[in-house]
Design a protein around this motif. Structure first.
Motif, PDB file in Angstrom:
ATOM      1  N   HIS A   1     -11.908 -12.747  39.786  1.00 35.43           N
ATOM      2  CA  HIS A   1     -11.285 -12.360  41.055  1.00 35.43           C
ATOM      3  C   HIS A   1     -10.187 -11.343  40.737  1.00 35.43           C
ATOM      4  O   HIS A   1      -8.992 -11.602  40.908  1.00 35.43           O
ATOM      5  N   GLU A   2     -10.612 -10.195  40.257  1.00 29.19           N
ATOM      6  CA  GLU A   2      -9.709  -9.156  39.795  1.00 29.19           C
ATOM      7  C   GLU A   2      -9.895  -7.926  40.666  1.00 29.19           C
ATOM      8  O   GLU A   2     -10.920  -7.757  41.326  1.00 29.19           O
ATOM      9  N   SER A   3      -8.893  -7.051  40.697  1.00 25.38           N
ATOM     10  CA  SER A   3      -8.984  -5.850  41.511  1.00 25.38           C
ATOM     11  C   SER A   3      -9.686  -4.722  40.761  1.00 25.38           C
ATOM     12  O   SER A   3      -9.786  -4.731  39.527  1.00 25.38           O
ATOM     13  N   PHE A   4     -10.143  -3.726  41.512  1.00 32.78           N
ATOM     14  CA  PHE A   4     -10.800  -2.558  40.919  1.00 32.78           C
ATOM     15  C   PHE A   4      -9.857  -1.858  39.953  1.00 32.78           C
ATOM     16  O   PHE A   4     -10.239  -1.519  38.822  1.00 32.78           O
ATOM     17  N   ASP A   5      -8.628  -1.589  40.398  1.00 35.23           N
ATOM     18  CA  ASP A   5      -7.688  -0.847  39.557  1.00 35.23           C
ATOM     19  C   ASP A   5      -7.385  -1.584  38.258  1.00 35.23           C
ATOM     20  O   ASP A   5      -7.248  -0.955  37.196  1.00 35.23           O
ATOM     21  N   ARG A   6      -7.279  -2.917  38.309  1.00 36.39           N
ATOM     22  CA  ARG A   6      -6.992  -3.697  37.107  1.00 36.39           C
ATOM     23  C   ARG A   6      -8.185  -3.673  36.148  1.00 36.39           C
ATOM     24  O   ARG A   6      -8.016  -3.488  34.945  1.00 36.39           O
ATOM     25  N   PHE A   7      -9.363  -3.877  36.671  1.00 32.54           N
ATOM     26  CA  PHE A   7     -10.554  -3.792  35.813  1.00 32.54           C
ATOM     27  C   PHE A   7     -10.653  -2.399  35.199  1.00 32.54           C
ATOM     28  O   PHE A   7     -10.942  -2.243  34.007  1.00 32.54           O
ATOM     29  N   ASN A   8     -10.430  -1.386  36.023  1.00 31.95           N
ATOM     30  CA  ASN A   8     -10.569  -0.018  35.544  1.00 31.95           C
ATOM     31  C   ASN A   8      -9.553   0.306  34.456  1.00 31.95           C
ATOM     32  O   ASN A   8      -9.824   1.076  33.531  1.00 31.95           O
TER      33      ASN A   8
END
Length: 396
Positions: free
Chosen positions: A61-68
């Motif tokens: 349950h992570e955000s796009f920006d964090r994964f990126n």
């Protein structure tokens, strides 16, 4: 021993209450356990970068920006979206379904609030952290949950900027789709990654199943009506998410205009399920009485709809007339206590060679959260019905 695989890294951006647990189960089955990143919540930034290099599959349950920013590259990203108001109601019901004992033993703040307050009161609760969990949640996942940048949080007035970034990031995701067409999305993902298509797509982590499987931390929750004020509040809180969802849903809904939306979660309480090459059906023999088909207990907004069923009737007693009722179909909510339409199923509706289409029109004057189609057989003959039930929205 499991065969070695040579996939590139796969990142699954798991938005809460979108059917993502089902998709995660399918995806992670293609990797060795030691290739799967163990973090399932929002915490990838806390892991040492060199430690992350060993993993091929990330799901959280992570955000796009964090994964990126933190997931090792190169990778391909996958996500699934759900109709936003439906998703938010599902989240509230999930929290509300926790038992008081489990809430207190684990000090669960949001389930405690959901347990004590109505949906309207819950959505209005003046806690900023809670607002991040109920207001444009999809847009927050597709950006960086709470942060506009390294030093600013998203604030009122930033909606246009958040939407632009969310849509831009959505376009960068390699494979995405919507929960309402999960079967189609799984097929697309498996083809994209050259993974084997599962013979059965499991429906996992559903709130109603949690309530029914005897798990001690959950209990059944009562249905509740949604008044006009609550409906308006739900629309307001999901204004950005609705735009994003409609963008993601375009190819699926275009196809649905021709074929209709398939209702997932259809069940049977009598007869048996039979898988044919062309279709999977529920079938009951003479003497078997009950609901041959029911479900899916989903949320539907007010509007005009048509249900399409495919039925087959055989083994008729001698002398039975074409106009004789052999069962009925209705559309209801409130566990069958509120009926929106009811019609008898007659011999002429399904007798003869092959399957015959049956169309059922109905209208909803307001949103319901436990919509159900029911088909009943009286047991006077053999009765089969396709499990693939289709829904079309009609323009009044």
């Amino acid at each position: 021993m499991k065969e070695e695989i040579d996939f590139e890294r796969v990142v699954f951006l798991h938005i809460a209450k979108t059917g993502g647990t089902t998709l995660d189960h399918i995806l992670r089955g293609n990797f060795h356990p030691y290739e799967v990143f163990p973090e399932r919540l929002s915490g990838i930034s806390a892991w040492p970068p060199h430690y992350l290099l060993r993993y091929k599959y990330f799901s959280a349950h992570e955000s796009f920006d964090r994964f990126n920013a933190f997931a090792p590259k190169p990778f391909k990203m996958v996500t699934v979206l759900r109709e936003p108001i439906d998703r938010l109601i599902s989240q509230y019901l999930y929290w509300r379904s926790h038992t008081k004992e489990h809430i207190e033993a684990n000090n669960l703040h949001y389930p405690r609030l959901a347990k004590e307050y109505s949906l309207k009161e819950f959505l209005k609760f003046p806690i900023p952290v809670l607002q991040n969990l109920v207001e444009n949640v999809t847009a927050r996942y597709l950006t960086d949950h709470t942060m506009k940048n390294d030093w600013e949080v998203w604030r009122s007035g930033d909606e246009s900027e958040m939407l632009d970034r969310a849509l831009k990031n959505l376009s960068k995701i390699d494979v995405y789709g919507i929960a309402e067409f999960m079967d189609d999305l799984v097929d697309i993902i498996c083809r994209h990654f050259d993974m084997p298509m599962p013979s059965v797509i499991p429906r996992m982590n559903e709130t109603k199943k949690n309530n029914m499987d005897g798990t001690s931390c959950f209990e059944e929750v009562d249905d509740f009506p949604i008044d006009d004020e609550t409906e308006e509040l739900l629309v307001k809180l999901n204004c950005l998410d609705t735009i994003i969802y409609n963008e993601a849903a375009k190819p699926f809904l275009e196809r649905a205009k021709k074929n209709g939306r398939r209702l997932s979660g259809i069940q049977s309480s009598c007869g048996r399920a039979v898988a044919h090459y062309a279709r999977s059906v529920f079938t009951a023999e003479p003497g078997e009485v009950g609901f041959l088909l029911f479900g899916p207990y989903s949320r539907f907004r007010k509007g005009n709809y048509t249900i399409t069923l495919e039925v087959k009737i055989s083994n008729l007693p001698k002398g039975m007339m074409d106009g004789t009722d052999i069962g009925f179909v209705d559309v209801s909510s409130g566990k069958g206590n509120v009926i929106y339409t009811h019609r008898g199923i007659r011999v002429k509706d399904g007798a003869g060679e092959g399957y015959h289409k049956l169309y059922v029109d109905f209208s909803l004057e307001k949103t319901v959260i436990d919509f159900e189609v029911r088909v009943y057989t009286s047991g006077v003959c053999s009765f089969s019905i396709n499990q693939d039930v289709r829904l079309h929205e009609r323009i009044a």
